[in-house]
Design an enzyme around this catalytic site. Structure first.
Site: not given
Ligand code: XIL
Length: 443
Positions: A158, A200, A236, A263, A265
Site C-alpha cells: 500500500e 501489494n 476488497h 485479499e 472479499d
Molecule cells: C487487516 C486485518 O485483517 C485486521 O485483522 C487488522 O486489524 C488490520 O489489517 N490490507 C492489508 C491487510 O494489506 O493487512 C489488512 O488486514 C486489510 C487491508
C-alpha cells in the site's frame, strides 16, 4: 481356475457399470470438490488469510485444511508483530501460521515486510536514515528467518496514494526517499532468493490512476533490474466489479510479472456470488495469474465486520458465493507458465574464474550491498570475493555467504555454479559502502 472365470468377467462388468454410474453422477471427470484442488487443476492455488488465534477452532481448521492450499498470516508477520521493540524479533505466531501451512501442504504467502500501518511504535517515531536503516534491517531479518519457506512475500504494501495523482502515499517510509521500495526489494531478494517478491495494494481493481502509477513503477523496476516478481491485487470489493478488471491484470502480466489476487472479499448483496465468479474467471483467463487468496474463512472471521464478505457463513456453511467460485474454477482456464526463475540482471560470462559486481543501497551512516557472483567459462565448486571497504566502514551482517573482515566465501548451498551461472549474497555495513568493483576468485 475355469470355475472362477465367469465370476471375474461378471465382476468386471459390474465394476464398469458402477464406474459409469459414478461418472454420470460426478459430472465432468475433472470436476474437483474443493477450492484448492480445483485451482490446482490449472496450476493455481486457492488460499485464505488465517489468524493464529483461531487455529484452536475445530470448524475453522477443518475448512482450512479441506479447502485451501495456500495461507497468508492475517497479522502475524507484520512489523508490529515480528519486531515489537527494535532489534528484538518474535516469530512465535508467524511460525504457527507457517507450520500450519507446511503441515497441510499449502503454500505460505508472507505478508507484509514494510507498510505504513501496523508499525511498532518505535518505528513510527523514527525518521530519515535511522528509519531507512531500521526498515532494511527488518526486511533482511524477517526474510532471512523464513528463508526458503515462503512462496511469495508482500515486500511493500500500500505505498501508492488513492485518488487521481497516481503518485506515492505520504508516510514516514516515503519520507526516507523515493528509493525505499527498491531498497526493500533488493534486501528481500538477497535474504531469500527463492521467494517471489510482490508489491501489494488495494483500489487497483481496474485501470485507474493508482494502478497506472504502480504499473509505471513495475515497468521501471523491470527495466532497471530491480528484483520484482509479482503484483498483488487486494480486491476488497463492493457490490460490483470494474469491466476492465481482467485487462488490468493482463497489462501487469505483460510486463513480465506474476499477478495474484491477495485479499479478496466482496460485500454481501444480491451480486456477491457473481462478483466472486467474475474475479475467479479473470484470474483463470490470465496465464500469469497464479492464485487467489480470500481474506478470511467465515463471515465471522472477517475484518469487514457486518459485511458478510466471505465464502462461508458464521457457522461454516458454504454460501452461494462458494459454489460460484468452485464452478468458475472447475470451468478451467489458461495454465500458468511453470515457475519462471526470479528476475535479475545477468552479467555476461567472462573468462575463467569468476567476476563479481556490487549494487548498493546507501543512507547516511549505513548501506546494504548486494553482490552478484558469476562463474566464468568453467563451472565453480566455490568462490571467494574480496571487497575494498573504505576506512570507517564495518560489516555488521552477512547473508548467503560467510564473512571474515572484507572477505566473503560461498555458503554451503551456493558455491557450485555452472559456467556462466550467477548467485547473489549480501551484507549490511556501517559508514560508506565499497566504491570499487570487488574481486572474485574460484575456490
Ligand atoms: C487487516 C486485518 O485483517 C485486521 O485483522 C487488522 O486489524 C488490520 O489489517 N490490507 C492489508 C491487510 O494489506 O493487512 C489488512 O488486514 C486489510 C487491508
Amino acid at each position: 481356475m475355469n470355475g472362477n472365470a465367469p465370476r471375474t468377467v461378471l465382476g468386471a462388468l459390474l465394476a464398469g457399470a458402477v464406474a459409469a454410474a459414478v461418472g454420470m453422477l460426478a459430472g465432468p471427470a475433472d470436476a474437483a470438490t474443493t477450492l484448492g484442488a480445483s485451482a490446482a487443476q490449472t496450476g493455481r492455488y486457492f488460499g485464505a488469510a488465517i489468524a493464529a488465534g483461531r487455529l484452536g477452532d475445530a470448524t475453522y481448521t477443518r475448512i482450512l485444511s479441506t479447502e485451501f492450499n495456500s495461507v497468508t498470516p492475517e497479522n502475524e508477520m507484520k512489523w508490529d508483530a515480528t519486531e515489537p521493540s527494535q532489534g528484538r524479533f518474535t516469530y512465535t505466531n508467524g511460525d504457527r501460521i507457517l507450520n500450519q501451512g507446511l503441515a497441510q501442504g499449502a503454500k505460505v504467502r508472507g505478508h507484509a515486510l514494510l507498510w505504513h500501518q501496523q508499525q511498532p511504535s518505535w518505528a513510527q517515531s523514527l525518521s530519515g536514515s535511522a528509519l531507512r536503516s531500521a526498515a532494511i534491517n527488518h526486511v533482511t531479518q524477517v526474510a532471512t528467518h523464513y528463508r526458503g519457506q515462503i512462496y511469495a512475500w508482500d515486500v511493500v504494501n500500500e505505498a501508492f496514494a488513492d485518488g487521481g495523482s497516481g503518485g506515492r502515499r505520504d508516510s514516514n517510509l516515503q519520507r526516507t526517499g523515493n528509493d525505499w521500495i527498491e531498497a526493500a526489494f533488493r534486501a528481500a531478494r538477497a535474504a531469500d532468493p527463492a521467494a517471489k517478491l510482490c508489491y501489494n495494494d488495494y483500489n487497483t481493481d481496474g485501470i485507474n490512476a493508482k494502478s497506472t502509477g504502480i504499473y509505471t513503477m513495475v515497468r521501471d523496476f523491470k527495466s532497471r533490474g530491480v528484483p520484482i516478481d509479482c503484483v498483488g491485487f487486494q480486491s476488497h470489493l463492493g457490490t460490483s466489479i470494474s469491466g476492465d478488471y481482467q485487462a488490468n491484470l493482463q497489462r501487469f502480466a505483460d510486463l513480465g510479472v506474476d499477478v495474484q489476487i491477495t485479499e479478496l472479499d466482496v460485500a454481501q448483496g444480491g451480486n456477491q456470488a457473481n462478483v466472486y465468479a467474475a474475479v475467479t474467471r479473470a484470474c483463470l483467463a490470465v496465464s500469469r495469474c497464479t492464485g487467489i487468496t480470500v481474506w478470511g474463512i467465515r463471515d465471522s472471521d472477517s475484518w469487514r465486520t457486518g459485511e458478510n464478505p466471505l465464502l462461508f457463513d458464521n457457522s461454516g456453511t458454504k454460501k452461494a458465493a462458494y459454489t460460484s467460485v468452485l464452478n468458475a474454477l472447475n470451468a478451467g482456464g489458461s495454465t500458468p507458465p511453470s515457475d519462471p526463475p526470479p528476475s535479475s540482471t545477468t552479467p555476461p560470462p567472462s573468462g575463467a574464474g569468476c567476476t563479481a559486481t556490487v549494487s548498493l543501497n546507501s543512507w547516511t551512516g549505513g548501506y546494504v550491498a548486494t553482490v552478484r557472483v558469476t562463474a566464468g567459462s568453467s563451472a565453480l565448486t566455490g568462490w571467494t570475493v574480496t571487497v575494498a571497504l573504505p576506512s570507517g566502514s564495518a560489516v555488521t551482517s552477512t547473508w548467503s555467504a560467510t564473512n571474515s573482515g572484507n572477505t566473503f566465501r560461498n555458503a554451503d548451498y551456493n558455491g557450485q555454479l555452472a559456467a556462466g551461472a550467477s548467485t547473489e549474497f549480501g551484507f549490511q555495513g556501517t559508514g560508506t559502502g565499497p566504491a570499487a568493483a570487488p574481486t572474485c576468485q574460484a575456490g
